[in-house]
Design a protein around this motif. Structure first.
Motif, short mmCIF file in Angstrom:
data_model
loop_
_atom_site.label_atom_id
_atom_site.label_comp_id
_atom_site.label_asym_id
_atom_site.label_seq_id
_atom_site.Cartn_x
_atom_site.Cartn_y
_atom_site.Cartn_z
N UNK A 1 0.83 -1.21 0.00
CA UNK A 1 0.00 0.00 0.00
C UNK A 1 0.86 1.26 0.00
N UNK A 2 2.02 1.18 0.63
CA UNK A 2 2.86 2.36 0.82
C UNK A 2 3.93 2.52 -0.26
N UNK A 3 4.24 1.45 -0.96
CA UNK A 3 5.24 1.48 -2.03
C UNK A 3 4.58 1.03 -3.33
N UNK A 4 4.55 1.88 -4.33
CA UNK A 4 3.93 1.54 -5.61
C UNK A 4 4.90 1.78 -6.75
N UNK A 5 4.61 1.16 -7.90
CA UNK A 5 5.52 1.15 -9.05
C UNK A 5 4.79 1.60 -10.31
N UNK A 6 5.46 2.45 -11.09
CA UNK A 6 5.00 2.80 -12.44
C UNK A 6 6.04 2.24 -13.41
N UNK A 7 5.58 1.34 -14.28
CA UNK A 7 6.49 0.65 -15.20
C UNK A 7 6.87 1.54 -16.37
N UNK B 1 -9.89 -3.29 -4.80
CA UNK B 1 -10.53 -4.58 -4.55
C UNK B 1 -9.56 -5.56 -3.91
N UNK B 2 -8.30 -5.57 -4.39
CA UNK B 2 -7.31 -6.50 -3.87
C UNK B 2 -7.04 -6.26 -2.38
N UNK B 3 -7.10 -4.99 -1.96
CA UNK B 3 -6.85 -4.68 -0.55
C UNK B 3 -8.15 -4.43 0.23
N UNK B 4 -9.28 -4.75 -0.42
CA UNK B 4 -10.60 -4.67 0.22
C UNK B 4 -10.86 -3.27 0.79
N UNK B 5 -10.59 -2.28 -0.04
CA UNK B 5 -10.81 -0.90 0.34
C UNK B 5 -12.17 -0.45 -0.20
N UNK B 6 -13.10 -0.10 0.70
CA UNK B 6 -14.39 0.44 0.31
C UNK B 6 -15.31 -0.56 -0.34
N UNK B 7 -16.46 -0.05 -0.79
CA UNK B 7 -17.42 -0.86 -1.53
C UNK B 7 -17.40 -0.45 -2.99
N UNK B 8 -18.29 -1.03 -3.78
CA UNK B 8 -18.28 -0.76 -5.22
C UNK B 8 -18.48 0.71 -5.52
N UNK B 9 -19.39 1.35 -4.84
CA UNK B 9 -19.68 2.76 -5.11
C UNK B 9 -18.49 3.66 -4.75
N UNK B 10 -17.89 3.41 -3.60
CA UNK B 10 -16.75 4.24 -3.19
C UNK B 10 -15.55 4.01 -4.10
N UNK B 11 -15.38 2.78 -4.57
CA UNK B 11 -14.28 2.50 -5.50
C UNK B 11 -14.49 3.23 -6.82
N UNK B 12 -15.72 3.26 -7.29
CA UNK B 12 -16.01 3.98 -8.54
C UNK B 12 -15.73 5.47 -8.38
N UNK B 13 -16.09 6.01 -7.20
CA UNK B 13 -15.81 7.43 -6.95
C UNK B 13 -14.30 7.68 -6.90
N UNK B 14 -13.58 6.75 -6.28
CA UNK B 14 -12.14 6.90 -6.20
C UNK B 14 -11.51 6.83 -7.59
N UNK B 15 -12.00 5.96 -8.47
CA UNK B 15 -11.48 5.86 -9.84
C UNK B 15 -11.68 7.16 -10.59
N UNK B 16 -12.86 7.77 -10.44
CA UNK B 16 -13.13 9.04 -11.11
C UNK B 16 -12.21 10.13 -10.55
N UNK B 17 -11.99 10.11 -9.24
CA UNK B 17 -11.10 11.08 -8.60
C UNK B 17 -9.67 10.94 -9.11
N UNK B 18 -9.22 9.69 -9.28
CA UNK B 18 -7.86 9.43 -9.77
C UNK B 18 -7.69 9.95 -11.19
N UNK B 19 -8.69 9.74 -12.04
CA UNK B 19 -8.60 10.26 -13.41
C UNK B 19 -8.50 11.77 -13.41
N UNK B 20 -9.24 12.41 -12.52
CA UNK B 20 -9.17 13.87 -12.43
C UNK B 20 -7.77 14.31 -12.00
N UNK B 21 -7.16 13.57 -11.10
CA UNK B 21 -5.82 13.93 -10.63
C UNK B 21 -4.78 13.86 -11.74
#
Length: 603
Positions: free
Chosen positions: A407-413, A435-455
């Motif tokens: 969760x704390x260390x991520x990679x961009x290939x 989903x892999x780390x069981x963060x949130x439910x389907x709705x919150x994950x969808x909101x997070x995906x939209x937020x990431x695209x905006x970032x």
């Protein structure tokens, strides 16, 4: 500028037209010496690709000329039409490509409508080609000497049994040590730079009047690129061969060519001397290319206004979020003839990454930089040494504790075309880590995906698209967004822009700088390109043969390099001011010499 080019083209058209009255006359003049006037003239060239969806224009009315002995660079991004133009000139358009209009005149002879059989008499003899990728351009199941001999048999009339000595001479002229041994080897036994030298030797074997070099060094490390381009330049100058250099790198073009032609969307948008293009570009596209070229931008990128960081209340240095101490990684590799050998890929490396800053590791292929990154990420286990994240030794973590570290260390290939699952939508790509780390439910994950695209400055409409529907730069933005999904502290960026065009590189680098300022990210940035490193890093470590040979602030490394290897890397940056004759000939020193900085082991 445009009017001058038009006048020149009309003049050459008059000269060439008078010498091309019939097909019979033209085909008998292939082997004659060059006539007065331009060696190559391209007039009104148009090329299209026929697809199931219709005809797609790729080159639109291109005019250009190359004089005898001249080096002309054609510059542009992917899709600009530069490679298609080169392929049309040599008659090697890919399947579906067709010249729909225009003339191609070589040495006073119109070869536009020649058949493949007729063009075979010109290719290799009067018109050479250095292709882009040395990995796929040589036959993997034939020896190097046999492939060089093919050109001599076809174009010089030599019997194959009589080509041996000439093959060795060609390989030696191409700058290959022990050419007799190279001639007996297969392509996979040579490095990328050696394979590219073989291709240069093949292209110049019959002393052609013109060589088309299509991105001849884009797949090579920067110092190898410099050595190969230097050798290509010296050989063509010695033989009086003209060069049409196709490249996306404006720094390379400005350094190597007398004239530069800039293409965009299939058209020539600007043409002039290298100095003129760099110092006084006229077209907005050329101005954008000059501004985006990392080798021509000597300053570090700053956050945009939108992402300006909060004001610092203290001048104390930030604590290290990653601390690497005496890291060693050894591999056991088989040897020819049996037995095994221990290879030390990372040899006692130490450095730190301050919180909210960027530490870049720079070096050539085989230097150990990517292996070091994998050790930091715990994608590989070190032989000895330690990696601390937020003060915790993560070197021996296993099971659930190691999983939480992800969760704390991520990679961009490196490659945005290979790092995204083509079966997933972008929305699925972004929600998969959640989903892999069981963060949130389907709705919150969808909101997070939209937020990431905006970032990462992508529209939410991209959520329903697949990676194949996005450009390379858009895919890399998605890869960055995926890395941010779990709110990491540290992002490891492994050559994140090396597969992208220069203007897209600039956009991604600016995005990374903005995200760092906005989110307080720490970056470990892996690259072979010091010009890119200069734009994004606060501190730099230089690796060679597994050792960190020099380390310091970006300003220190660029203003006062202490190690010979660092100096060679800096000298190899395309577009630097020093003349070709005064450049470093090759990478010297290596890991064996002692670094001039005391910070190497204590950074």
């Amino acid at each position: 500028m445009t009017s001058t080019k038009t006048t020149s083209t009309k003049t050459t058209s008059t000269n060439t037209t008078s010498t091309t009255s019939t097909r019979t006359e033209t085909t008998t003049t292939v082997d004659e010496p060059a006539r007065s006037g331009p060696l190559l003239v391209v007039e009104g060239l148009e090329v299209a690709y026929r697809t199931r969806r219709g005809t797609v224009p790729a080159v639109r009315g291109v005019d250009l000329h190359v004089d005898a002995g001249e080096v002309v660079a054609v510059v542009g991004e992917s899709g600009s039409g530069k490679t298609t133009t080169a392929q049309a000139i040599i008659g090697l358009l890919p399947r579906g490509g067709v010249r729909t209009a225009g003339r191609i005149v070589l040495d006073g002879t119109d070869i536009s409508a020649w058949s493949d059989k007729e063009l075979e008499r010109v290719r290799g003899a009067r018109l050479g080609l250095v292709p882009q990728d040395p990995t796929v351009s040589l036959n993997p199941v034939r020896r190097i000497g046999d492939q060089v001999a093919d050109v001599l048999v076809v174009h010089s009339g030599l019997a194959r049994r009589a080509t041996g000595q000439r093959v060795v001479e060609i390989l030696e002229q191409a700058g290959l040590r022990d050419p007799e041994a190279v001639a007996r080897q297969y392509p996979h036994q040579l490095s990328g730079g050696m394979r590219q030298r073989v291709l240069i030797g093949i292209a110049l074997a019959c002393r052609p009047a013109l060589v088309i070099a299509d991105e001849p060094t884009s797949a090579l490390d920067v110092t190898v690129q410099r050595a190969v381009l230097d050798h290509l330049g010296s050989l063509t100058a010695e033989l009086g061969t003209a060069v049409l250099l196709v490249t996306h790198d404006l720094g390379v073009a400005a350094e190597r060519a007398q004239r530069v032609i800039v293409m965009n969307r299939g058209r020539v948008v600007e043409e002039g001397s290298a100095r003129q293009i760099l110092e006084d570009p006229q077209d907005p596209y050329t101005k954008a290319l000059v501004a985006a070229a990392p080798s021509l931008s000597p300053t570090r990128l700053r956050p945009s206004v939108r992402a300006a960081p909060p004001a610092r209340t203290t001048q104390e240095p930030e604590p290290a979020v990653v601390e690497v101490r005496d890291l060693v990684k050894e591999f056991t590799v088989p040897q020819q003839g049996g037995g095994k050998k221990t290879l030390r890929a990372v040899d006692g490396v130490s450095f730190s990454v301050p919180r909210g800053e960027t530490f870049a590791i720079v070096g050539e292929s085989g230097s150990g930089k990517s292996t070091t990154a994998r050790l930091v990420l715990r994608l590989a286990d070190p032989t000895s040494g330690s990696v601390h994240v937020d003060g915790q030794d993560i070197t021996r973590l296993r099971g659930r504790r190691l999983r939480r570290l992800r969760e704390h260390l991520q990679l961009v290939y490196q490659n945005p075309y290979a790092s995204l699952d083509p079966r997933f939508t972008i929305g699925q790509v972004l929600t998969e880590p959640l989903e892999a780390f069981r963060v949130g439910d389907r709705a919150s994950r969808a909101r997070r995906a939209a937020e990431l695209l905006d970032q990462v400055a992508l529209p939410t409409s991209a959520l329903h698209r697949h990676p194949a529907e996005l450009s390379g730069g858009q895919r890399q933005r998605v890869a960055i967004a995926r890395a941010l999904a779990l709110h990491p502290q540290v992002v490891v960026l492994d050559e994140p822009v090396s597969a992208l065009d220069v203007s897209v590189q600039a956009q991604i680098l600016q995005l990374l700088v903005d995200l760092q300022a906005e989110l307080g990210l720490s970056y470990l940035f892996i690259s072979h390109d010091l010009a890119v490193v200069r734009q994004i890093s606060d501190r730099v470590g230089v690796m060679s043969r597994g050792e960190l040979v020099e380390s310091g602030t970006t300003e220190q490394i660029f203003a006062d390099p202490q190690h010979d290897y660092t100096r060679a890397l800096l000298a190899a940056i395309p577009g630097r001011a020093e003349p070709v004759a005064g450049r470093a000939k090759a990478v010297a020193g290596g890991a064996g010499a002692t670094s001039g900085r005391t910070s190497v082991q204590g950074t």
